[in-house]
Design a protein around this motif. Sequence first.
Motif, PDB file in Angstrom:
ATOM      1  N   GLU A 191       5.390  62.536  52.918  1.00 13.30           N
ATOM      2  CA  GLU A 191       4.548  62.888  54.057  1.00 13.30           C
ATOM      3  C   GLU A 191       3.854  61.653  54.632  1.00 13.30           C
ATOM      4  N   VAL A 192       3.438  60.753  53.740  1.00 17.04           N
ATOM      5  CA  VAL A 192       2.768  59.526  54.183  1.00 17.04           C
ATOM      6  C   VAL A 192       3.741  58.645  54.953  1.00 17.04           C
ATOM      7  N   PHE A 193       4.973  58.488  54.413  1.00 17.04           N
ATOM      8  CA  PHE A 193       5.974  57.666  55.098  1.00 17.04           C
ATOM      9  C   PHE A 193       6.289  58.232  56.481  1.00 17.04           C
ATOM     10  N   VAL A 194       6.445  59.549  56.574  1.00 17.50           N
ATOM     11  CA  VAL A 194       6.779  60.185  57.850  1.00 17.50           C
ATOM     12  C   VAL A 194       5.630  60.010  58.840  1.00 17.50           C
ATOM     13  N   LEU A 195       4.412  60.161  58.367  1.00 13.77           N
ATOM     14  CA  LEU A 195       3.248  59.978  59.235  1.00 13.77           C
ATOM     15  C   LEU A 195       3.195  58.562  59.789  1.00 13.77           C
ATOM     16  N   ARG A 196       3.429  57.584  58.926  1.00 13.29           N
ATOM     17  CA  ARG A 196       3.424  56.191  59.381  1.00 13.29           C
ATOM     18  C   ARG A 196       4.544  55.933  60.379  1.00 13.29           C
ATOM     19  N   LEU A 197       5.728  56.496  60.110  1.00 12.13           N
ATOM     20  CA  LEU A 197       6.846  56.310  61.027  1.00 12.13           C
ATOM     21  C   LEU A 197       6.533  56.873  62.402  1.00 12.13           C
ATOM     22  N   ARG A 198       5.925  58.048  62.417  1.00 10.66           N
ATOM     23  CA  ARG A 198       5.571  58.656  63.709  1.00 10.66           C
ATOM     24  C   ARG A 198       4.642  57.740  64.498  1.00 10.66           C
ATOM     25  N   LYS A 199       3.671  57.158  63.818  1.00 11.37           N
ATOM     26  CA  LYS A 199       2.716  56.292  64.508  1.00 11.37           C
ATOM     27  C   LYS A 199       3.377  55.024  65.017  1.00 11.37           C
ATOM     28  N   LYS A 200       4.329  54.487  64.253  1.00 12.92           N
ATOM     29  CA  LYS A 200       4.969  53.238  64.655  1.00 12.92           C
ATOM     30  C   LYS A 200       6.043  53.457  65.721  1.00 12.92           C
ATOM     31  N   LEU A 201       6.767  54.576  65.618  1.00 11.82           N
ATOM     32  CA  LEU A 201       7.821  54.860  66.596  1.00 11.82           C
ATOM     33  C   LEU A 201       7.268  55.465  67.877  1.00 11.82           C
ATOM     34  N   ASP A 202       6.148  56.171  67.762  1.00  7.91           N
ATOM     35  CA  ASP A 202       5.655  56.966  68.888  1.00  7.91           C
ATOM     36  C   ASP A 202       4.130  56.889  68.959  1.00  7.91           C
ATOM     37  N   PRO A 203       3.584  55.703  69.184  1.00  8.63           N
ATOM     38  CA  PRO A 203       2.115  55.550  69.149  1.00  8.63           C
ATOM     39  C   PRO A 203       1.390  56.393  70.194  1.00  8.63           C
ATOM     40  N   ASP A 204       2.058  56.727  71.294  1.00  8.09           N
ATOM     41  CA  ASP A 204       1.414  57.517  72.345  1.00  8.09           C
ATOM     42  C   ASP A 204       1.642  59.015  72.181  1.00  8.09           C
ATOM     43  N   GLY A 205       2.434  59.406  71.175  1.00 10.89           N
ATOM     44  CA  GLY A 205       2.670  60.820  70.935  1.00 10.89           C
ATOM     45  C   GLY A 205       3.523  61.511  71.971  1.00 10.89           C
ATOM     46  N   GLU A 206       4.324  60.759  72.723  1.00 16.35           N
ATOM     47  CA  GLU A 206       5.152  61.352  73.775  1.00 16.35           C
ATOM     48  C   GLU A 206       6.605  61.567  73.337  1.00 16.35           C
ATOM     49  N   LEU A 207       7.081  60.726  72.449  1.00 18.14           N
ATOM     50  CA  LEU A 207       8.497  60.754  72.061  1.00 18.14           C
ATOM     51  C   LEU A 207       8.809  61.891  71.087  1.00 18.14           C
ATOM     52  N   LYS A 208       7.933  62.103  70.097  1.00 17.73           N
ATOM     53  CA  LYS A 208       8.080  63.141  69.063  1.00 17.73           C
ATOM     54  C   LYS A 208       9.462  63.088  68.406  1.00 17.73           C
ATOM     55  N   PRO A 209       9.788  61.957  67.763  1.00 20.21           N
ATOM     56  CA  PRO A 209      11.130  61.798  67.192  1.00 20.21           C
ATOM     57  C   PRO A 209      11.371  62.612  65.923  1.00 20.21           C
ATOM     58  N   ILE A 210      10.305  62.900  65.163  1.00 16.71           N
ATOM     59  CA  ILE A 210      10.468  63.584  63.874  1.00 16.71           C
ATOM     60  C   ILE A 210       9.718  64.912  63.916  1.00 16.71           C
ATOM     61  N   GLU A 211      10.455  65.990  63.770  1.00 18.27           N
ATOM     62  CA  GLU A 211       9.878  67.332  63.802  1.00 18.27           C
ATOM     63  C   GLU A 211       9.647  67.837  62.379  1.00 18.27           C
ATOM     64  N   THR A 212       8.486  68.429  62.126  1.00 19.81           N
ATOM     65  CA  THR A 212       8.208  69.066  60.843  1.00 19.81           C
ATOM     66  C   THR A 212       8.561  70.547  60.934  1.00 19.81           C
ATOM     67  N   LEU A 213       9.374  71.000  59.999  1.00 20.47           N
ATOM     68  CA  LEU A 213       9.765  72.408  59.936  1.00 20.47           C
ATOM     69  C   LEU A 213       9.109  73.007  58.703  1.00 20.47           C
ATOM     70  N   ARG A 214       8.097  73.804  58.921  1.00 19.71           N
ATOM     71  CA  ARG A 214       7.272  74.312  57.825  1.00 19.71           C
ATOM     72  C   ARG A 214       8.125  75.004  56.757  1.00 19.71           C
ATOM     73  N   GLY A 215       7.962  74.555  55.522  1.00 17.07           N
ATOM     74  CA  GLY A 215       8.672  75.143  54.395  1.00 17.07           C
ATOM     75  C   GLY A 215      10.109  74.684  54.242  1.00 17.07           C
ATOM     76  N   ARG A 216      10.594  73.878  55.201  1.00  5.97           N
ATOM     77  CA  ARG A 216      12.003  73.439  55.131  1.00  5.97           C
ATOM     78  C   ARG A 216      12.155  71.917  55.090  1.00  5.97           C
ATOM     79  N   GLY A 217      11.299  71.195  55.791  1.00  2.00           N
ATOM     80  CA  GLY A 217      11.414  69.748  55.766  1.00  2.00           C
ATOM     81  C   GLY A 217      11.226  69.133  57.145  1.00  2.00           C
ATOM     82  N   TYR A 218      12.140  68.214  57.490  1.00  2.00           N
ATOM     83  CA  TYR A 218      12.019  67.461  58.737  1.00  2.00           C
ATOM     84  C   TYR A 218      13.362  67.441  59.475  1.00  2.00           C
ATOM     85  N   ARG A 219      13.278  67.124  60.764  1.00  2.00           N
ATOM     86  CA  ARG A 219      14.480  66.955  61.575  1.00  2.00           C
ATOM     87  C   ARG A 219      14.251  65.807  62.550  1.00  2.00           C
TER      88      ARG A 219
END
Length: 225
Positions: A191-219
């Motif tokens: 979760e920490v790695f994914v959070l950091r990646l989101r901030k580095k890849l998408d600092p403005d929150g517009e791209l949303k490259p990594i989706e969290t799927l509750r109970g299943r993981g990421y896409r």
Amino acid sequence: MRVLVVEDEALLAEKIKQQLLQQQFSVDIAQDGDDGWFKLAEYPYDLAVIDIGLPKMDGLTLIRKARQKEIKTPIIILTARGSWQEKVEGLDAGADDYLTKPFHGEELLARCNALIRRAAGQPDPTLSAGPVSLNSRTQQVWVNDAEISLTAYEYKVLEYFMLNPSKVISKTELTEHIYDQDFDLDSNVIEVFVLRLRKKLDPDGELKPIETLRGRGYRFNLTIS
């Protein structure tokens, strides 16, 4: 990426392991065919490097068993110099490539990277998805043509996402692919790695490259081009 090395020569196995670790691979070692078969059947690997002349179970038998069980892990065999029969037998058994001993570490790394890319349907070392580009050979990452700095594990997570676009990837799957077998697995760290990646890849929150799927993981939602 997680690699299994099945080699009974301890010094050579350790040398291969260190070369792969320097390129941010996670590496497990097996020193005989029986242990190699157990690990290959039990754990998900992105690649296996298997010596032909193994104790307990030879490399050819190990490869045949893996293919009979429909284990699709790409396999590189290690053969003796000049033994063309071993090369042919290994490829016929289901290996994808071979290296002749002695070999240069750079050649091993190049073949490992090429096989992993080929298995993922990405023969080029550069993966591009929208504004994000990743070069698996140099391990550099760019966003909008500006290089960004990632830690070793952040890079491993991003590379696995980009090799598996649109696939739902659980925390367990990510953990198994970026950590060595003997590492203390902790999916919360993912979760920490994914959070950091989101901030580095998408600092403005517009791209949303990594989706969290509750109970299943990421896409990873960006389309690979």
